[in-house]
Design a protein around this motif. Structure first.
Motif: not given
Length: 206
Positions: A98-124
């Motif tokens: 229930h705390s973002y600070p305690e999530v660690g780098d998982l928030a950044d990894k989730a954002r990175a996966s969302l951005i990377a996935g979108a970047d793969q779909i968009r050119p198609k």
């Protein structure tokens, strides 16, 4: 005096000249008509040939559109697996701490996966992509951007409606893609439940 071998001018001589000229003109006319004869045929295609050509062009265009639809769906489904995996790992940790600070780098990894996935779909998504796939794909990318932004801003309560819409848009795209290519197993592209919030304390006796 004229020699015995010379011809005297007279009517018979003029007739011979005229006959020779007539024969020459006749031969010349025959040769001229032979040179000016045309080759049979026409430059206009027969109706049946035009219909066949149009049918072949139409079939080729339809095949190209379907090919682009298949490529867009395959890329979307492949990217979704990575996006959902990153998001699920993050949200599971957030629901525990229930705390973002305690999530660690998982928030950044989730954002990175969302951005990377979108970047793969968009050119198609192209101008010739099937609209029934391109439209929900664009909607899914828009919601993905909103979800990534909510995580970046460390939102919790606001994350629930965005996550729910993202799940619905993803399901809609998968549903349409099912007509073009097999859909992966539900568990591989299904996000977990939204973030849970700690209930407000109640007064004694209630």
């Amino acid at each position: 005096m004229l020699g015995t071998g010379e011809a005297r001018p007279g009517r018979s001589g003029h007739r011979g000249v005229r006959a020779s000229m007539t024969v020459g003109m006749a031969l010349g006319g025959i040769m001229l008509s032979a040179c000016t004869s045309t080759v049979g045929g026409t430059g206009v295609a027969a109706p049946g040939e035009v219909a066949i050509y149009r049918s072949e062009v139409s079939a080729s265009a339809a095949a190209q559109v379907r090919t682009e639809g298949v490529e867009l769906c395959r890329e979307s489904m492949s990217s979704m697996v990575v996006m959902v995996r990153g998001y699920n790992t993050f949200i599971k940790r957030l629901n525990t701490t229930h705390s973002y600070p305690e999530v660690g780098d998982l928030a950044d990894k989730a954002r990175a996966s969302l951005i990377a996935g979108a970047d793969q779909i968009r050119p198609k998504i192209t101008d010739t992509s099937p609209p029934e796939i391109a439209t929900p794909a664009r909607t899914f990318l828009d919601t993905t951007a909103r979800l990534e932004n909510a995580i970046r801003k460390e939102q919790r309560t606001e994350l629930n409606p965005v996550s729910g819409q993202w799940t619905r848009d993803k399901a809609r795209l998968l549903e349409v893609c099912g007509q073009y290519t097999p859909v992966p197993a539900a568990s591989s592209a299904t996000p977990r439940s939204s973030v849970t919030t700690t209930p407000a304390p109640t007064s004694p006796g209630r």
